[in-house]
Design a protein around this motif. Sequence first.
Motif, PDB file in Angstrom:
ATOM      1  N   GLY A 123      49.922  49.775  40.763  1.00 26.40           N
ATOM      2  CA  GLY A 123      50.647  48.914  39.827  1.00 26.40           C
ATOM      3  C   GLY A 123      50.266  47.455  39.989  1.00 26.40           C
ATOM      4  O   GLY A 123      50.188  46.700  39.000  1.00 26.40           O
ATOM      5  N   MET A 124      50.029  47.038  41.217  1.00 27.47           N
ATOM      6  CA  MET A 124      49.580  45.668  41.466  1.00 27.47           C
ATOM      7  C   MET A 124      48.192  45.444  40.875  1.00 27.47           C
ATOM      8  O   MET A 124      47.908  44.402  40.276  1.00 27.47           O
ATOM      9  CB  MET A 124      49.560  45.386  42.964  1.00 27.47           C
ATOM     10  CG  MET A 124      50.916  45.385  43.644  1.00 27.47           C
ATOM     11  SD  MET A 124      50.744  45.034  45.424  1.00 27.47           S
ATOM     12  CE  MET A 124      52.459  44.963  45.930  1.00 27.47           C
ATOM     13  N   ILE A 125      47.316  46.426  41.064  1.00 31.58           N
ATOM     14  CA  ILE A 125      45.967  46.325  40.503  1.00 31.58           C
ATOM     15  C   ILE A 125      46.031  46.218  38.985  1.00 31.58           C
ATOM     16  O   ILE A 125      45.329  45.413  38.365  1.00 31.58           O
ATOM     17  CB  ILE A 125      45.112  47.531  40.930  1.00 31.58           C
ATOM     18  CG1 ILE A 125      44.855  47.490  42.442  1.00 31.58           C
ATOM     19  CG2 ILE A 125      43.799  47.568  40.163  1.00 31.58           C
ATOM     20  CD1 ILE A 125      44.174  48.732  42.992  1.00 31.58           C
ATOM     21  N   ALA A 126      46.908  47.007  38.382  1.00 32.43           N
ATOM     22  CA  ALA A 126      47.031  47.005  36.924  1.00 32.43           C
ATOM     23  C   ALA A 126      47.479  45.646  36.397  1.00 32.43           C
ATOM     24  O   ALA A 126      47.049  45.215  35.315  1.00 32.43           O
ATOM     25  CB  ALA A 126      48.012  48.094  36.483  1.00 32.43           C
ATOM     26  N   GLN A 127      48.346  44.957  37.149  1.00 38.03           N
ATOM     27  CA  GLN A 127      48.815  43.636  36.709  1.00 38.03           C
ATOM     28  C   GLN A 127      47.901  42.512  37.177  1.00 38.03           C
ATOM     29  O   GLN A 127      48.089  41.352  36.813  1.00 38.03           O
ATOM     30  CB  GLN A 127      50.244  43.396  37.184  1.00 38.03           C
ATOM     31  CG  GLN A 127      50.408  43.202  38.671  1.00 38.03           C
ATOM     32  CD  GLN A 127      51.849  43.241  39.135  1.00 38.03           C
ATOM     33  OE1 GLN A 127      52.746  43.684  38.412  1.00 38.03           O
ATOM     34  NE2 GLN A 127      52.118  42.767  40.350  1.00 38.03           N
ATOM     35  N   GLY A 128      46.919  42.854  38.026  1.00 45.96           N
ATOM     36  CA  GLY A 128      45.928  41.879  38.459  1.00 45.96           C
ATOM     37  C   GLY A 128      46.340  40.981  39.591  1.00 45.96           C
ATOM     38  O   GLY A 128      45.648  40.008  39.910  1.00 45.96           O
ATOM     39  N   SER A 129      47.455  41.309  40.263  1.00 49.32           N
ATOM     40  CA  SER A 129      47.909  40.473  41.370  1.00 49.32           C
ATOM     41  C   SER A 129      48.883  41.240  42.255  1.00 49.32           C
ATOM     42  O   SER A 129      49.560  42.167  41.803  1.00 49.32           O
ATOM     43  CB  SER A 129      48.590  39.204  40.854  1.00 49.32           C
ATOM     44  OG  SER A 129      49.782  39.533  40.148  1.00 49.32           O
ATOM     45  N   GLY A 130      48.945  40.835  43.514  1.00 53.27           N
ATOM     46  CA  GLY A 130      49.879  41.439  44.449  1.00 53.27           C
ATOM     47  C   GLY A 130      49.525  41.056  45.871  1.00 53.27           C
ATOM     48  O   GLY A 130      48.410  40.598  46.155  1.00 53.27           O
ATOM     49  N   VAL A 131      50.499  41.217  46.758  1.00 54.01           N
ATOM     50  CA  VAL A 131      50.302  40.940  48.179  1.00 54.01           C
ATOM     51  C   VAL A 131      50.882  42.093  48.982  1.00 54.01           C
ATOM     52  O   VAL A 131      52.022  42.517  48.735  1.00 54.01           O
ATOM     53  CB  VAL A 131      50.987  39.632  48.615  1.00 54.01           C
ATOM     54  CG1 VAL A 131      50.684  39.343  50.089  1.00 54.01           C
ATOM     55  CG2 VAL A 131      50.573  38.459  47.745  1.00 54.01           C
ATOM     56  N   VAL A 132      50.106  42.598  49.918  1.00 53.02           N
ATOM     57  CA  VAL A 132      50.568  43.643  50.833  1.00 53.02           C
ATOM     58  C   VAL A 132      50.470  43.084  52.246  1.00 53.02           C
ATOM     59  O   VAL A 132      49.408  42.615  52.662  1.00 53.02           O
ATOM     60  CB  VAL A 132      49.713  44.923  50.710  1.00 53.02           C
ATOM     61  CG1 VAL A 132      50.173  45.967  51.731  1.00 53.02           C
ATOM     62  CG2 VAL A 132      49.780  45.474  49.289  1.00 53.02           C
TER      63      VAL A 132
END
Length: 259
Positions: A123-132
Motif C-alpha cells: 500500500g505504501m508503494i502504491a501511494q509512492g511513500s512510506g516509512v518502515v
Amino acid sequence: MTPFLTLQGRRALITGGTSGAGAATVALFHQLGAHVLTAARKRPADLSGAAFVEADLTTRAGVQAVVDAVHRELGGLDILVNVLGGSSAPSGGFAALTDEEWDKEFDLNFFPAVRLDRALIPGMIAQGSGVVIHVTSIQRILPLHQATTGYAAAKGALNTYSKSISKEVSPKGVRVVRVSPGWIADPGSNGLALRIAEEAGISYDQAVQTIMDSLGGIPLGRPAKPGEVADLIAFLASNRASSITGTEHVIDGGTVPTA
C-alpha cells in the motif's frame, strides 16, 4: 512558525505500543499530530490518544486482525514502527533452548515484522511513500549467551531482513530503517533482571549490575530511557530524515565498543 519536527496527519501503526519504548513512541507520535494505531493482547489503561486493536501478533490471525484494523481505522498507512519484542527464554545458555523456546523467540521478535511488512508495504508503494522502522537490538552483535541467545539471533535476522527489503523498496518511495537500542531503563523491560535475580538468588540491584557487567559497562553511565528511544524513532519517521534509508541507528550509551 513551523515546528522543527511534525508528524501532522500521518497515519502510523506502532506495535508493542503499550509499554516501555513502544508506549513512549505512541505518546510522542500523538503529540506530534499523527493518527496512531497500536495493538496488544490486552487493552492498557492509557492509550495516549491511539486507536487500539486487541490482537496477538505472534500468530497469523493476530497479524491479519491488525492489518484489517489499519484499513478500518486509518484508511491506509504512512508509517509502520515495529517495536514489538522481548524474551521469556530461560537462562542456562544454548542447551536450555528447546525447539519450543526457539519458536517463541522468532514468533515474537521476527515474524510479526515480516508478516506486517508483506501486508502493508504494498500500500505504501502504491501511494509512492512510506516509512518502515524496525526496532532491533545491539544484542545482535553483543548477545548475552547465558539468557538471550534466541532473542539475539531473532533480532539479528530482523536486522538482515530489514537491510534487504530497504534495497528493494527504497527506489519505490518507501524508506526502511533500523533502531537498535541497548538496555532501556523501564519496568517493562527489566524482566531479565528480575529473572536473573530469582534464578541466581541475588538482589535486583545485583542482577542489574550483572547485566551491566555482561554488556561490558555503559560508557554513558546509565541505560537509555524509553522517551529517548521514542525521540529517535520520531525523527527517523519524519520528513527531517527523508534521505535516510537502509541504515541502522544505535542508541546504547556507547555500550557497543566498535561500530
